[in-house]
Write an enzyme that holds these catalytic residues in place. Structure first.
Site, mmCIF file in Angstrom:
data_model
loop_
_atom_site.group_PDB
_atom_site.id
_atom_site.type_symbol
_atom_site.label_atom_id
_atom_site.label_comp_id
_atom_site.label_asym_id
_atom_site.label_seq_id
_atom_site.Cartn_x
_atom_site.Cartn_y
_atom_site.Cartn_z
ATOM 1 N N GLY A 309 -23.276 8.223 4.285
ATOM 2 C CA GLY A 309 -23.976 7.692 5.457
ATOM 3 C C GLY A 309 -25.009 6.644 5.110
ATOM 4 C CB VAL A 310 -27.201 6.037 2.228
ATOM 5 C CG1 VAL A 310 -28.173 4.952 1.784
ATOM 6 C CG2 VAL A 310 -27.932 7.283 2.675
ATOM 7 N N GLY A 313 -22.700 -0.740 0.333
ATOM 8 C CA GLY A 313 -21.507 -1.462 -0.099
ATOM 9 C C GLY A 313 -21.531 -2.921 0.301
ATOM 10 C CB SER A 338 -8.153 -2.839 0.072
ATOM 11 O OG SER A 338 -9.287 -3.604 -0.242
ATOM 12 C CG HIS A 427 -13.253 -4.166 2.557
ATOM 13 N ND1 HIS A 427 -14.103 -4.614 1.573
ATOM 14 C CD2 HIS A 427 -12.455 -3.235 1.965
ATOM 15 C CE1 HIS A 427 -13.824 -4.003 0.433
ATOM 16 N NE2 HIS A 427 -12.832 -3.159 0.648
#
Length: 489
Positions: A309-310, A313, A338, A427
């Site tokens: 949740g933090v 990225g 990916s 992304h």
């Protein structure tokens, strides 16, 4: 005189009657208990007032009171930060030796005994509401903010004081997370930790470090341990990923100096990669860096479950792009290669509807490709795509159908306005767009299991990141014309 047989004696008959009666009573009692709902677990408030421990409770009331006293001592009003940290460390030492059920009791104490004063909060909220639009509004807001700071917040802050305190809190939340669905009483502690972590692990306090073959062995071992996309099989495999044409960067926190919080692996190449196989080939010669125009992010791994949740990225990618651009001015393209982890499961559920949308002629072609007499079923398509499907030629009806479905899954399917696929959410949320699908991009067993070997490139167009985020906020997934064409096909 003849002795009567045992089963005919009065005493024997009486014993049998009593036994049968007892069995019937036991059965009735069990049925009674089965019909009665399980009594709710006692709150810590009730347990602290009790004398005896109830079945299923880990800590006896006496021990529970002692643990509560220790927690209260951590945040005692006149205790300094340093002394509070020392007391918190003593609690952490107890926690390390405690059984899982005993640890849960500590969590419950933190949740139920260190909540904000409800009456105080209500008064502050009313005062804030009444002061709206007046000159007293700023003071009322400040008062409300102070009222919302619970004793639990101060308690957790004291745990962060001692040297291993941050590590303790991150591990505690990792252990707590799987228990939230079963016991909603633990939600306040989780929410408090997530909020504190969002501040403590803000990108302003993180350090971007390059990880290379010259990094300490203990750190390299953690790369092997935490790699979540493409398993690192050996030291030779790791060395290949840290070769001259590669870069690996991680975010670190000063309180966890030897733990990468997240790391990304980058390949420097001369075009958009369509397969992970050459990138993971240990025998392949390093690429010529003078010709490198493209940076491919082929693996991004979060390492700390307790920091779920933090988000860091997106900041990691931005910082890495800036760092790479400074070192390699010729780089023009920044993209990913990916996985599509949720695609096969989605197709199993939604594939029948996708098949139904095919024109009759295309369904007939698909049936012929599968050597079927009648109409194709989605289970047959999935089996064909998974079993040797990597070899299907480009014009194969099976390959074309699965690829179109993958495009729709990535560029059309949403839940609550967000992309359905977890990697896509990451992304696209960072401003990328769905650029290209790659058949047989990951021929590994894991790749086939997830998405029949399909991989996707997400393109980070540095001039359009904000535009793509705005588009996503409107519920439209940014995608290239190639992907849009597949969705309509």
């Amino acid at each position: 005189m003849t002795t009567p047989p045992p089963d005919s004696s009065p005493s024997s008959s009486s014993w049998i009657s009593r036994k049968v009666g007892s069995l019937r009573a036991d059965k009735a009692d069990k049925a009674d208990k089965a019909d009665k709902p399980t009594p709710p677990e006692r709150s810590t408030h009730e347990r602290l007032e009790a004398t005896l421990r109830r079945s299923g409770e880990a800590l006896a009331p006496r021990v529970l009171r002692r643990v509560l006293t220790d927690l209260q001592a951590v945040v005692a009003p006149r205790v300094s930060e340093i002394e509070g940290g020392r007391r918190a460390q003593a609690v952490a030492d107890w926690y390390a030796a405690a059984a899982p059920e005993e640890r849960r009791d500590l969590w419950l104490l933190m949740c139920e005994q260190f909540a904000a004063d409800a009456a105080h909060v209500q008064t502050a909220q009313q005062r804030y509401s009444d002061a709206a639009g007046t000159q007293d509004a700023p003071q009322a807001e400040a008062h409300l903010r102070r009222a919302l700071v619970s004793p639990r917040t101060r308690l957790l802050q004291r745990f962060a004081v001692f040297p291993q305190g941050m590590r303790f809190l991150v591990d505690l939340r990792a252990e707590l997370l799987p228990q939230l669905k079963a016991d909603r009483r633990l939600l306040p502690l989780d929410a408090e930790l997530e909020q504190l972590f969002s501040t403590w692990f803000d990108v302003a306090f993180l350090q971007l470090r390059r990880l290379s073959w010259d990094s300490p062995a203990s750190l390299l071992e953690k790369l092997i341990k935490y790699e979540a996309v493409h398993d690192i099989k050996s030291w030779a495999d790791l060395k290949n990923r840290l070769d001259s044409d590669r870069r690996c960067y991680g975010f670190f926190h000063p309180r966890l100096p030897d733990e990468p919080l997240i790391f990304v692996e980058v390949a420097l190449v001369d075009s958009l990669s369509d397969s992970v196989t050459p990138l993971l080939d240990e025998d392949a010669a390093p690429a010529d860096l003078k010709r490198a125009t493209t940076a491919i992010f082929y693996s991004i791994s979060n390492t700390q479950v307790g920091l779920r949740g933090v988000s860091f990225g997106d900041s990691l990618i931005k910082h890495v792009v800036e760092t790479l651009t400074e070192e390699f001015p010729r780089l023009r393209t920044f993209a990913t290669l990916s996985p599509i982890p949720g695609f096969r499961a989605w197709l199993a559920k939604q594939g029948a509807a996708q098949l139904a949308q095919l024109p009759p002629k295309e369904r007939a072609e698909l049936a012929r490709a599968l050597q079927l007499e009648g109409e194709p079923e989605i289970a047959q398509v999935i089996a064909a795509a998974a079993d040797g499907g990597l070899q299907w030629p480009p014009k194969s009806p099976v390959r074309q159908f699965v690829t179109r479905c993958a495009a729709r899954y990535l560029a059309r399917e949403t839940k609550d306005g967000r992309p359905l696929d977890a990697v896509a959410r990451f992304h696209l949320g960072n401003g990328a767009r769905v650029e290209r699908l790659n058949w047989a991009g990951d021929p590994s067993a894991k790749g086939v299991k997830q998405s029949f070997g399909l991989m996707v490139n997400y393109l980070y167009d540095l001039k359009r990141l904000d535009r793509h985020r705005a588009q996503l906020a409107e519920g439209r997934i940014p995608a290239s014309s190639e992907i849009d064409g597949l969705c309509k096909g």
